[in-house]
Design an enzyme around this catalytic site. Structure first.
Site, PDB file in Angstrom:
ATOM      1  N   MET A 152      33.161  25.275  68.521  1.00  0.00           N
ATOM      2  CA  MET A 152      34.176  24.298  68.134  1.00  0.00           C
ATOM      3  C   MET A 152      34.031  24.007  66.634  1.00  0.00           C
ATOM      4  O   MET A 152      34.458  22.959  66.150  1.00  0.00           O
ATOM      5  CB  MET A 152      34.034  23.029  68.959  1.00  0.00           C
ATOM      6  CG  MET A 152      34.252  23.320  70.455  1.00  0.00           C
ATOM      7  SD  MET A 152      34.825  21.915  71.407  1.00  0.00           S
ATOM      8  CE  MET A 152      33.443  20.812  71.262  1.00  0.00           C
TER       9      MET A 152
ATOM     10  N   GLY B   8      22.045  26.493  64.489  1.00  0.00           N
ATOM     11  CA  GLY B   8      22.076  26.891  65.902  1.00  0.00           C
ATOM     12  C   GLY B   8      23.174  27.927  66.133  1.00  0.00           C
ATOM     13  O   GLY B   8      22.966  28.946  66.809  1.00  0.00           O
ATOM     14  N   HIS B   9      24.357  27.668  65.568  1.00  0.00           N
ATOM     15  CA  HIS B   9      25.454  28.643  65.702  1.00  0.00           C
ATOM     16  C   HIS B   9      25.109  29.954  64.995  1.00  0.00           C
ATOM     17  O   HIS B   9      25.434  31.036  65.488  1.00  0.00           O
ATOM     18  CB  HIS B   9      26.741  28.087  65.079  1.00  0.00           C
ATOM     19  CG  HIS B   9      27.307  26.899  65.781  1.00  0.00           C
ATOM     20  ND1 HIS B   9      27.300  25.645  65.226  1.00  0.00           N
ATOM     21  CD2 HIS B   9      27.892  26.768  66.994  1.00  0.00           C
ATOM     22  CE1 HIS B   9      27.882  24.798  66.056  1.00  0.00           C
ATOM     23  NE2 HIS B   9      28.241  25.445  67.138  1.00  0.00           N
TER      24      HIS B   9
ATOM     25  N   GLY C 261      24.642  28.819  73.399  1.00  0.00           N
ATOM     26  CA  GLY C 261      23.352  28.166  73.179  1.00  0.00           C
ATOM     27  C   GLY C 261      22.811  27.572  74.470  1.00  0.00           C
ATOM     28  O   GLY C 261      23.562  27.128  75.337  1.00  0.00           O
TER      29      GLY C 261
ATOM     30  N   ARG D 138      27.161  17.069  66.382  1.00  0.00           N
ATOM     31  CA  ARG D 138      27.284  15.608  66.428  1.00  0.00           C
ATOM     32  C   ARG D 138      26.219  14.901  65.587  1.00  0.00           C
ATOM     33  O   ARG D 138      26.344  13.715  65.299  1.00  0.00           O
ATOM     34  CB  ARG D 138      27.154  15.108  67.870  1.00  0.00           C
ATOM     35  CG  ARG D 138      28.311  15.524  68.737  1.00  0.00           C
ATOM     36  CD  ARG D 138      28.027  15.234  70.196  1.00  0.00           C
ATOM     37  NE  ARG D 138      29.015  15.899  71.030  1.00  0.00           N
ATOM     38  CZ  ARG D 138      30.141  15.346  71.434  1.00  0.00           C
ATOM     39  NH1 ARG D 138      30.415  14.114  71.113  1.00  0.00           N
ATOM     40  NH2 ARG D 138      30.992  16.019  72.175  1.00  0.00           N
TER      41      ARG D 138
END
Ligand code: PAF
Length: 294
Positions: A36, A42-43, A153, A193
């Site tokens: 998103m 992490g991505h 993930g 977030r």
């Protein structure tokens, strides 16, 4: 050092499908990394793994309205397309698929995938309909991209379990690859977030990982019951100011609570200020050297 060429930006399902079929004709395998946006390390780890599996990588960037329970959460979700595109370029991503909501849900769309029992507990209980939205968009992305491999993930542990279930139930032909959670140096799981946490909340939020690790130590080093260990994590997070939705110790496949296990998954959801975070950790009665990386 020369900058790699910019990824092709595709906004329509028709164009993505045409691109994907052209790649297949040339015997190139395609990995899809659904996101998103608001990409973080992490991505990027997901992209790295995707590239190890396939010759071509597609990153989808779509803030999916149907998986949000609150319109305010959807509205405030970070949208950083230009920065994301630059990150993808540095990572030599081949295609960014960035459709509009109208493209993914033409005429409002009426068809939704309803996921079975694996989606009803934990996140499903606190975010009714969330996993139906996730399952529906993931299936749509698969139909648009026709990937050989799709990479997700492990931080969203239940989401990964749901997607595996949907892929199995709908005979989706892609291999689903789960990638271990990437963490900040203090253990906080990377999440889009996190940028919404104040400094104090950010400090408090790393209690989640600390408390889960303490649970692992209590499991191996003491004779405390599973419920006492679970309660320890609840207490630690609450003392740090987090408001808990759930702390659960579950079977890693069915996500049903278990007490008698050699391996279980601890699942946590807690809110700090207005930011709701989830995390998880594999618990082992006999911890292997990989303990702590998931
Ligand atoms: O994990 C996410 O970012 C989203 O839930 C996903 C899988 C991209 C579906 O919108």
């Amino acid at each position: 050092m020369t900058m790699p060429s910019a990824p092709k930006i595709i906004r329509s399902v028709r164009e993505l499908r045409a691109w994907s079929r052209a790649q297949r004709l040339e015997h190139r395998r395609i990995a899809l990394v659904p996101t998103m946006g608001a990409l973080h390390d992490g991505h990027l780890a997901l992209i790295d793994i995707a590239q190890q599996h396939c010759e071509r990588t597609v990153v989808s960037i779509f803030v999916n309205p149907t998986q949000f329970n609150e319109s305010a959460d959807f509205a405030s979700y970070p949208r950083t397309f230009d920065v994301d595109a630059a990150q993808c370029q540095r990572r030599e991503v081949d295609v960014i698929f960035a459709p509009t909501a109208e493209e993914m849900y033409p005429n409002g769309s009426r068809t939704t995938i309803r996921v079975g029992p694996i989606a009803t507990r934990w996140e499903g209980e606190h975010r009714p309909g969330h996993f139906d939205g996730v399952a529906t968009i993931v299936a749509k992305l698969f139909l648009a991209c026709e990937p050989d491999v799709a990479v997700f993930g492990t931080k969203d542990f239940q989401q990964l379990a749901v997607i595996r279930q949907v892929a199995l139930d709908l005979n989706l032909p892609a291999d689903i690859v789960g990638v271990p959670t990437i963490r900040e140096p203090d253990g906080l799981a990377m999440s889009s977030r996190n940028v919404r946490l104040s400094n104090d909340q950010r400090q408090a939020a790393c209690t989640i990982f600390r408390a889960m690790n303490e649970a692992q130590h209590l499991l191996t080093d003491t004779s405390q019951s599973i419920e006492d260990i679970r309660q320890h994590v609840v207490n630690e997070i609450e003392m740090s100011g987090g408001v808990i939705d759930y702390v659960a110790i579950v079977d890693p496949v069915t996500l049903e609570p278990i007490e008698d296990f050699s391996e279980a998954q601890m699942l946590v959801a807690a809110t700090f200020g207005t930011v709701r975070l989830i995390d998880n950790l594999r618990l082992r009665r006999d911890p292997s050297p990989t303990f702590g990386v998931r």
